[in-house]
Each structure stands twice: as C-alpha cells, then as structure tokens.
Design a protein around this motif. Structure first.
Motif, PDB file in Angstrom:
ATOM      1  N   ALA A 174      27.910   1.582 -27.694  1.00 59.84           N
ATOM      2  CA  ALA A 174      28.586   0.488 -27.902  1.00 59.84           C
ATOM      3  C   ALA A 174      29.996   0.570 -26.746  1.00 59.84           C
ATOM      4  CB  ALA A 174      30.017   1.056 -29.098  1.00 59.84           C
ATOM      5  N   LYS A 175      30.026   1.408 -25.920  1.00 59.17           N
ATOM      6  CA  LYS A 175      30.651   0.606 -25.032  1.00 59.17           C
ATOM      7  C   LYS A 175      30.469   1.086 -24.104  1.00 59.17           C
ATOM      8  CE  LYS A 175      33.677   5.730 -25.897  1.00 59.17           C
ATOM      9  NZ  LYS A 175      33.085   7.302 -25.437  1.00 59.17           N
ATOM     10  N   LEU A 179      24.876  -1.112 -34.315  1.00 57.33           N
ATOM     11  CA  LEU A 179      24.405   0.668 -34.330  1.00 57.33           C
ATOM     12  C   LEU A 179      25.865   0.734 -35.497  1.00 57.33           C
ATOM     13  CD1 LEU A 179      25.343   0.591 -30.446  1.00 57.33           C
ATOM     14  CD2 LEU A 179      23.419   0.801 -31.366  1.00 57.33           C
ATOM     15  N   THR A 212      23.561  -5.374 -30.089  1.00 54.96           N
ATOM     16  CA  THR A 212      24.774  -5.299 -29.643  1.00 54.96           C
ATOM     17  C   THR A 212      25.389  -3.711 -30.544  1.00 54.96           C
ATOM     18  OG1 THR A 212      25.110  -6.345 -31.825  1.00 54.96           O
ATOM     19  CG2 THR A 212      24.624  -7.965 -30.379  1.00 54.96           C
ATOM     20  N   PRO A 213      26.756  -3.827 -30.453  1.00 54.30           N
ATOM     21  CA  PRO A 213      27.113  -2.805 -31.056  1.00 54.30           C
ATOM     22  C   PRO A 213      27.374  -3.022 -32.961  1.00 54.30           C
ATOM     23  CG  PRO A 213      28.663  -4.083 -29.755  1.00 54.30           C
ATOM     24  CD  PRO A 213      27.817  -4.933 -28.990  1.00 54.30           C
ATOM     25  N   ALA A 233      25.485   5.843 -30.658  1.00 49.77           N
ATOM     26  CA  ALA A 233      26.002   4.726 -31.161  1.00 49.77           C
ATOM     27  C   ALA A 233      27.609   4.132 -30.291  1.00 49.77           C
ATOM     28  CB  ALA A 233      26.375   4.543 -32.476  1.00 49.77           C
ATOM     29  N   TRP A 270      26.956   4.894 -36.623  1.00 53.74           N
ATOM     30  CA  TRP A 270      26.820   6.901 -35.722  1.00 53.74           C
ATOM     31  C   TRP A 270      27.046   7.215 -36.655  1.00 53.74           C
ATOM     32  CZ3 TRP A 270      32.198   8.870 -34.911  1.00 53.74           C
ATOM     33  CH2 TRP A 270      31.874  10.055 -34.211  1.00 53.74           C
ATOM     34  N   LEU A 286      35.026  -0.479 -30.547  1.00 51.26           N
ATOM     35  CA  LEU A 286      34.014  -0.604 -30.533  1.00 51.26           C
ATOM     36  C   LEU A 286      33.188  -1.757 -30.708  1.00 51.26           C
ATOM     37  CD1 LEU A 286      33.337   2.548 -29.173  1.00 51.26           C
ATOM     38  CD2 LEU A 286      33.526   0.273 -27.679  1.00 51.26           C
ATOM     39  N   ALA A 310      35.737   3.970 -33.016  1.00 49.56           N
ATOM     40  CA  ALA A 310      34.048   3.482 -33.491  1.00 49.56           C
ATOM     41  C   ALA A 310      34.706   1.955 -33.782  1.00 49.56           C
ATOM     42  CB  ALA A 310      33.280   3.301 -34.067  1.00 49.56           C
ATOM     43  N   VAL A 345      31.277  -1.274 -33.666  1.00 54.00           N
ATOM     44  CA  VAL A 345      30.285  -0.007 -34.443  1.00 54.00           C
ATOM     45  C   VAL A 345      29.938  -0.108 -35.716  1.00 54.00           C
ATOM     46  CG1 VAL A 345      29.450   2.043 -35.272  1.00 54.00           C
ATOM     47  CG2 VAL A 345      30.106   1.640 -32.641  1.00 54.00           C
ATOM     48  N   SER A 346      29.094  -0.867 -36.580  1.00 54.09           N
ATOM     49  CA  SER A 346      29.165  -1.739 -37.542  1.00 54.09           C
ATOM     50  C   SER A 346      29.528  -0.219 -39.171  1.00 54.09           C
ATOM     51  CB  SER A 346      27.750  -2.069 -38.199  1.00 54.09           C
ATOM     52  OG  SER A 346      26.779  -1.350 -38.279  1.00 54.09           O
ATOM     53  N   LYS A 380      30.095  -3.292 -24.172  1.00 54.83           N
ATOM     54  CA  LYS A 380      31.389  -3.732 -23.812  1.00 54.83           C
ATOM     55  C   LYS A 380      32.308  -3.652 -22.741  1.00 54.83           C
ATOM     56  CE  LYS A 380      33.644  -4.537 -28.074  1.00 54.83           C
ATOM     57  NZ  LYS A 380      34.901  -4.773 -29.178  1.00 54.83           N
TER      58      LYS A 380
END
Ligand code: PBG
Length: 308
Positions: free
Chosen positions: A303-304, A12, A8-9, A299, A14, A52, A49, A54-55, A307
């Motif tokens: 993530a893209k 991730l 999952t996003p 990342a 980055w 999307l 990010a 991203v954590s 989605k």
C-alpha cells in the motif's frame, strides 16, 4: 494506459499476529519482516493501514500455552485477545474492516483446527464450538467471520448461529478451498501451533493434486451461505482462483500465505531480487487470476508503494 489489471490498496487485507503483552513486538525467525504485535502496537499499525487505504485486517492470536486446552475453550472467552483487539481497532480505526479467523488451532494443546478423539477429528462436535467462537467474535464487533477450519457443514451452522443472535449483517468469508500445504509453516511458528501440532491436517484440508474437489467445496460453501470465498495458499493455486472466479458469481479472495511471503523475503535477502518488486509482481498475478482481494503480509508495504 494499457494496463489490463491494476492493484490498489483497497485490494489488500493485512493478516496480523496479536501478542498478549500490549506494548511488545516480537520477531518471527522464519518470517523476517513480520512481527507479532501487542495490542498497543497493533492499534498504531491499524491506523496506519487505514490511512493507506488497506481494506481490512485479519486477526490471529498468539495464545499463551497456559491458556491452551484440549477443547480450545479460550476461543469463546469474551475477554480473549481477538475480542480485545477487535474492540480497540474499531475505536481507533473505524474505517478498516475486521476479519476474524474461526478455527481452534491457536487454542488447542494439540494444534488442530477441531476437537480430537484420540487422533480423529470430531466434525460435528467441533462445529458447535466454532459457532460459539464466531458469535463471540461478532459480539466484539467483527465485520467478517472467516472459518478456516475446513469442517463439513460449518458455514451453514455459523450463518444460523449469527442470524439467531441478530448478526445478519456480519459476513462470512469461507476458506473454501484450503489445501494441506507446507507453505503454512511460518504461520504455525508465528502463532505457536507448530510445536504443538500432532500429525498433519490432511484429513480435513485438501490434496494439492485436486481441482474439481475445490470447485465442489466452493459450491457447498456458497450454498451454505458464504458471502465470499477464499483460495489458499495463493501463488501455487492461482489456477483454482481462476476456475472459481469463472464459475461462481461471488467475491473471490486468495491468501498469499506465510510461506509465500517468507519465500520472497528470504530470496530477496540472499540477493536473488528486490523484495518490493517481487511483492508487487506477485500481487499483480493474483489480480490477473481474478482475485477481488488478497490477504498478504506485505499489505502495508504494498500500500505504501502504491501511494508513493
Ligand atoms: C489455521 C490457519 C492456518 C493459516 C490461517 N489459518 C494454518 C493451518 O491451517 O495450519 C495459514 C496462514 C498462513 O500460512 O499465512 N486454521
């Protein structure tokens, strides 16, 4: 419906390279697809990010040669690139976590992570500077401090320094099992420490031949107060991730480092396979090994794809 592992996003993180010129972007010859970004560009990407899912973002500075010194003093300058970027991203994308790297290599004229006496690393003297660097980052708003220097005893010292100044809530993600690896090559290009680097880092990074040593390093870092641990590089060391994960009850991360990302990119550019497919397959491998999160230059791409 029968997938055992799911990417999952939020898995991730980055890693981003920050340039001093705020509006500039620069390509990195050895790592196609990754750019050094000025703060304005970085803030825009950070917002993307966040959207999307991203954590977190792991920040790395590209320090101009004129600011590099033997002692790496720029690392604790409260106005340095890392502090400015941290503050700006916190304003623009408050949901995304900020991870800052603690090590002196971007700041030293010799390119090592610690202080040197001739060609010998000074462990304890280095730790004092690392504590100042970590505090400087916490004051700027970093959520997670990530010591990547591999000095002995640095996690305990940093934890103590943070707590003493009221930063009990700032977490430590230690690069606990960091191997002396050729896969860091493009990173050293990206931050400009490659041409500076005298010798190698084998006296403080681990030998690729060892597994038990990684377990000992992780154990020590947890005992010293690390909240999360990391294994690095990733793909060639997924057996280490698995062992760490099975043995210790701490969030375990791995870093798909610059050379790994570059390897996928270059192979895809040569027509060996499709880049996106290779990225997703490799990231699933990290999940299978037991990672709670993955640092990857892919990342945002991943993530893209997740989605869409
Ligand atoms: C330096 C540091 C390195 C990386 C992260 N922090 C390089 C090194 O140890 O020389 C490598 C990351 C990558 O290759 O993507 N303390």
């Amino acid at each position: 419906m029968v997938a055992e592992n799911l990417l999952t996003p939020a898995d991730l993180i980055w890693p981003a390279f920050i340039l001093e010129a705020a509006d500039k972007t620069e390509d990195i010859a050895t790592m196609p697809g990754v750019q050094r970004l000025g703060i304005e560009k970085l803030v825009a990407r950070a917002k993307e990010a966040q959207e999307l899912g991203v954590s977190a973002i792991a920040l790395f500075p590209v320090v101009p040669t004129s600011k590099k010194t033997e002692g790496g003093e720029e690392s604790f300058n409260p106005m340095n690139l890392i502090c400015n970027a941290t503050k700006r991203i916190k304003e623009a994308a408050p949901e995304i976590g900020i991870i800052t790297d603690v090590a002196l290599d971007p700041y030293t004229t010799h390119g090592h992570d610690g202080l040197l006496d001739d060609d010998k690393i000074l462990n304890d003297e280095t730790i004092e500077v690392l504590c100042k660097q970590a505090l400087n980052q916490a004051k700027a708003g970093a959520d997670i401090i990530a010591p990547s220097d591999m000095m002995d005893g640095r996690v305990a010292a940093i934890r103590q320094a943070l707590d003493a100044e009221g930063f009990e809530d700032v977490a430590i993600m230690s690069y606990a099992a960091k191997y002396a690896s050729c896969f860091y090559g493009p990173f050293r290009d990206a931050v400009g420490s490659k041409s500076a680097l005298k010798g190698d880092k084998k006296t403080y990074q681990m030998s690729p031949a060892n597994t038990d040593e990684a377990i000992r390093e992780v154990q020590l870092d947890i005992a010293e107060g690390a909240d999360m641990v990391m294994v690095k590089p990733g793909m060639p060391y997924l057996d280490i991730v698995r062992r760490v994960k099975e043995r210790f009850n701490v969030p375990t991360f791995a870093y798909q480092v610059s050379g790994e990302y570059a390897m996928l990119r270059h192979a895809a550019d040569q027509g060996c396979f499709d880049f996106e497919t290779s990225l997703m397959e490799s990231l699933l491998g990290f999940k299978r090994a037991g990672c709670n999160g993955i640092l990857t230059y892919g990342a945002l791409d991943a993530a893209k794809l997740l989605k869409s």
